[in-house]
Design a protein around this motif. Structure first.
Motif: not given
Length: 374
Positions: A286, A308, A310
């Motif tokens: 991640l 975050e 992605r």
């Protein structure tokens, strides 16, 4: 004469539509075949020259600031070698003409050589489109209008991603995001008698990391970072374990970053590198962006925000190509040019998940989400 001048000038707005409209006039008997073709060809040829000079006069200084002299020379040599085929291909491919002809002016190309390419391309293309439109107009009166409509739909389709992007704030230009901050920066600059006050942030980095900072110099002062080495232009290096990340020592927003999985990948990358390159151990998993700050009088700092990151994927159905799967998603379609690579025609198996990007950079296709919950 006035009608012929109007046709020539109309090509500046749309070459193809003007040629089709001229063919319709010829089919109806209101204009001769040869005068119509010559008027369109003259306008197209003049427009091509204007694009060439626009690149030469307006863009050279700007490009030299962004591209090294060595790369500029190599690109110019390539354009000189392939000039005829590139110009002809772009003439017969909607959407490639403007960037190709401007690029020919930007690079160090010989004017009279490319002038002849433009003339030949215009003399080949114009009779073909005007003549076929006239022929269709005589045999099928509505055919030129159908051809023009198809052309408009094609051009609209090629620009659809641009319109979709304008409705999604995450794809707005960076300068628009920073525009509201500029008045406050100017206010602080005048207040503290320093217009470069904002570079006082990150005092351990030259200019506060505003522009031109060395990534390797920053990494060398940090602990627990993946192993890396700096390679000079034109040099080669050996890699003990793949994959590795290759990136320019000075750069931003993912520019020039690549993941190499073999010695050949490394050699190809370094053979074209114009500046120092960082070769660094690849770390999967991640990825997050953490905005941390600490005021000078504080012993410990604060986390202002977490991003975050992605990596978008598509799931195959056994029938659709990667291109079709990408274009079905409204967000992915907005940056389809980033996701569509040499595998665009591949048909993933049913249930197969295909990752579209490998780098956690927004301009390279990663999705940025609010990670405040972390």
């Amino acid at each position: 004469m006035g009608q012929l001048i109007a046709i020539a000038l109309a090509t500046f707005a749309s070459e193809d539509l003007t040629c089709i409209a001229t063919g319709t006039l010829i089919a109806s008997g209101r204009l001769g075949l040869l005068p119509g073709i010559l008027a369109c060809a003259a306008g197209i040829y003049l427009g091509d020259l204007l694009l060439y000079f626009a690149g030469r006069l307006a863009g050279r200084t700007f490009v030299r600031r962004l591209v090294s002299a060595d790369r500029l020379v190599r690109a110019s040599e390539w354009m000189e070698r392939r000039g005829a085929s590139v110009v002809l291909l772009s003439r017969f491919t909607p959407g490639l003409r403007l960037p190709t002809y401007v690029a020919a002016g930007l690079l160090k190309t010989r004017f009279w050589t490319f002038n002849s390419y433009f003339l030949v391309a215009a003399l080949l293309w114009t009779p073909l489109l005007v003549g076929s439109s006239a022929l269709l107009g005589r045999s099928l009166p509505g055919a030129p209008f159908a051809l023009a409509a198809a052309l408009v739909i094609w051009q609209f389709r090629s620009r659809l991603a641009r319109y979709l992007r304008s409705w999604r704030w995450e794809f707005w230009p960076a300068w628009l995001a920073y525009l509201p901050v500029i008045p406050y920066l100017l206010y602080l600059g005048f207040k503290h008698r320093s217009l470069t006050l904002f570079t006082a942030a990150n005092p351990g980095i030259p200019s506060g990391g505003f522009v031109g900072e060395s990534k390797s110099a920053i990494l060398a002062r940090l602990q627990r970072v993946p192993a890396f080495q700096v390679v000079k232009p034109g040099s080669l290096t050996t890699v003990a374990e793949f994959p590795v990340v290759l990136k320019p020592d000075v750069g931003e927003r993912g520019t020039g970053v690549a993941i190499a999985r073999s010695d050949d990948d490394v050699r190809r990358y370094l053979s074209t590198a114009a500046a120092d390159t960082i070769v660094q151990q690849y770390v999967g998993g991640l990825e997050f962006g953490v905005f941390y700050y600490r005021r000078p009088h504080e012993l410990s700092g604060h986390i202002f925000s977490i991003t975050e990151k992605r990596f978008p994927e598509v799931t195959g159905d056994g029938a659709s190509t990667l291109r079709e799967l990408i274009l079905r998603d409204r967000r992915a379609a907005s940056i389809a040019h980033v996701y569509l690579t040499g595998q665009a025609k591949r048909v993933p198996a049913a249930g197969e998940r295909v990752r579209l990007v490998e780098l956690g950079s927004h301009c390279r296709g990663a999705i940025f989400l609010n990670g405040a919950r972390y």
